[in-house]
Write a protein that holds these residues in place. Sequence first.
Motif, PDB file in Angstrom:
ATOM      1  N   SER A 164      56.235   6.456  25.129  1.00 48.16           N
ATOM      2  CA  SER A 164      55.543   7.610  24.773  1.00 48.16           C
ATOM      3  C   SER A 164      56.809   8.588  25.505  1.00 48.16           C
ATOM      4  N   GLN A 217      53.695   0.951  26.359  1.00 50.45           N
ATOM      5  CA  GLN A 217      53.780   1.899  25.551  1.00 50.45           C
ATOM      6  C   GLN A 217      53.733   2.616  26.459  1.00 50.45           C
ATOM      7  N   GLN A 218      52.334   3.652  27.180  1.00 51.91           N
ATOM      8  CA  GLN A 218      52.664   4.673  27.760  1.00 51.91           C
ATOM      9  C   GLN A 218      54.114   5.346  27.995  1.00 51.91           C
ATOM     10  N   ASN A 263      50.255  -0.165  20.439  1.00 51.78           N
ATOM     11  CA  ASN A 263      50.805   0.951  19.148  1.00 51.78           C
ATOM     12  C   ASN A 263      51.872   0.642  18.887  1.00 51.78           C
ATOM     13  N   LYS A 264      51.686   0.591  17.172  1.00 51.99           N
ATOM     14  CA  LYS A 264      52.171  -0.110  17.027  1.00 51.99           C
ATOM     15  C   LYS A 264      53.542   0.754  16.066  1.00 51.99           C
ATOM     16  N   GLU A 265      53.303   2.918  16.326  1.00 51.80           N
ATOM     17  CA  GLU A 265      54.805   3.424  16.216  1.00 51.80           C
ATOM     18  C   GLU A 265      55.826   3.071  16.999  1.00 51.80           C
ATOM     19  N   LEU A 266      55.294   2.330  18.018  1.00 57.51           N
ATOM     20  CA  LEU A 266      56.499   2.359  19.308  1.00 57.51           C
ATOM     21  C   LEU A 266      57.637   0.434  18.330  1.00 57.51           C
ATOM     22  N   GLN A 286      58.687  -2.757  19.069  1.00 54.29           N
ATOM     23  CA  GLN A 286      57.652  -3.727  19.864  1.00 54.29           C
ATOM     24  C   GLN A 286      58.130  -3.870  21.004  1.00 54.29           C
TER      25      GLN A 286
END
Length: 770
Positions: free
Chosen positions: A684, A680-681, A743-746, A748
């Motif tokens: 981003s 996730q990081q 992080n649901k903005e990424l 999946q």
Amino acid sequence: MNRLLTCTVLIVAAIATLVSCFNNSGNEETLPKNVSYNFHIRPILSDKCFKCHGPDASHREAGLRLDIADSAYAPLLNTKGAFAIVPGKPELSELIKRISSTDSTMVMPTPESHLGSLSEHEIALFKKWIKQGAKYEAHWAFTMPVKIPLPEVKDKEWVKNEIDRFILAKLEEKGLTPNEEADKERLLKRVSFDLTGLPPSLEMMDRFVADKSDVAYEKMVDALLQLPQYGEKIAVHWMDVARYADSYGYQDDNIRTQWPWRDWVIHAFNQNMPYDQFVTWQVAGDMLPDATKENILATGFFRNHKYTEEGGVIEEEYRIEYLIDKTKTFTKGILGITIECAQCHDHKYDPFSQKDYYSLLAFFNNTKEKGFEGDVGTSQPAKNPVLTITAEDRKHLLSYINAKDTNALTVSVMGERDTLRKTYLLNRGVYDQPADEVQPTAVKAVMKFDTVKFPRNRIGLAKWTVDKKNPLTARVFVNQVWQEFFGKGLVKTSGDFGMQGELPSHPELLDWLAVDFMENGWNVKRLVKQIVTSATYRQSGKVKDIHLKKDPENIYLARSPRQRLKAEFVRDMYLASSGLLIKTIGGASVKPYQPKGIWEAASSGRGVLATYRQDHNDALYRRGLYNFIKLTVPPPSMIMFDASNRDQCEVKRLKTNTPLQALIMMNDPAVLEASRVLAQQLLSERSTADEKISKAFRLIICRQPSATEKKILNEYYTEQLQLFQQNKLNAAVTIKVGEYPINKELNQQEVAALMKTINTVYNMEEAIVK
């Protein structure tokens, strides 16, 4: 015909040569110039002879002791006119006749002993030793260490400090040359894990690689030694020695609060408390003049053992058990001897009598603790005598104790009775069979306990222990520290410096370091820096053919040993590299993810620890040394990586390699969560997939990936992404692991693919090896 005859003659000659070589395996050419009792003769006696002719009088045969010269030189009781050893005359020594005999009624050791016969080489050693005068020597570990002049070496350019002179001298003697220095990336990873238990940050890697100065490495070592994580790293070993745990171990295995003592240990190492003071406070801090609460807290060292809370037990039986545990912890952990063998009878191999054992135990016999005081419950989870630590104490005197609230804490500590309790030798070690009364006295075979200099109490014991004339204390600790960096000590049996222990691989170096350690104020950080700045430590781990041929076990250190991280630091590695690690120092132990039902299956169903109640939020991401240790059910994922179960004093952990370790790295929710969070990081950030994978590789493996490694990982990422995009794999199910928010903005599917790629990196052997 002539050719056949010639071939036959050659074959016969070859066979004769082979037979001659075998029969003369102990000839003068293979023997040392000077045969040493300590390094050549005593190990054979200990293995083959001391069982029947050693220190234990109750099992001694024919009245003969071979561990002391007076008995060995004396006339034999059962063979008139004969002597076991006649110095200078092996042909007149009965020992030579017996060990050389082929008569089963005469040979020693006897066939019935199942100890095996001596080899031709061993017999030749005895003959040469006796011919040279059969000189006995005090056991090497019980004589004061001597700081000899540094040995001369040929390759002076390789040497970084004094340690290297000793190592290189031995390598040159063995026909070996040391490895080149490890590359910067691997060296930084090694020293970072060794000094802090954590991987280096990317900023540290970049700074170190860019620093081309001659002092770049030393500057990095100094910086790492100043980090508070140094104290956490070195404390793990001492917690093994002190058998630290968060429960009592017996029956209901209820909770206790010894963690403030653990916080003190971390603080003491970070403050670089001199080792002699560190030991003194733990042995007798409560008895120091004007003892402070910190002095008293240190004595929690002796109160970490198991306690019973079972109704109906015999109190005195368990009180004696507690004293036995203290005695073993002191002797094994601090003195490196196995005196517990003398609990029931005289030691069979070392010069420790049963009286010696109970005279030592007597130092702990005057404590106020009881054998049984019932279930203390949760309002005061500590056994008497206790130290109460208030919020005011934590604000001023004990600020390093990390408590979340203002409630008072209670810790089990040492405390002396006002009246002296008598101590007796116990027949066969049984609590209710007292024999002769004994007085508190330390082990005379190690060093005389001068009652003018040392009072007969724990203060006296502490002073005797850290006296510079004590031959064991500095040697044992230096050896344990060496073991932390090289995987094994200069004495391989780090808990046994006695007759049955291994001989030191580099005795002169061990002694030099021990004396140097004491001469420089028992300075632990200085010792650590000496080791990690040596050329010996900095070597590459590359294994060459000559290493395998001449030194397969790497005894002489011509290369850096390849070692798996300790269990706690495997956890720290994936938490730190993923960015999940909470670096808070100290505090109550935490309960991270664990398979369901383990505690419940092993619980009586009573007490606050009957059910495993997992922690949440930041508590899930604390370092491995803060994991809650229930003695009857230690943390399973750490036990699989050979963590100490803390059931008793342990100075060296086992090293195993099992499929379960691989399964943990593949399936443990904590590892999978770390993989997801790091994915996730990285997703981003504005970077290519290749750059994200390379960065993850550096964070975990601590070096740049090779072209082949990048190709394999990129192909795997692409393959997994396609499978998720084609719904052949379920991204939602894959990433649904752990409590850290998703992080649901990424995308999946990209998270899931990169998560699996990162998990592959975590499963590289190099991830958990330094």
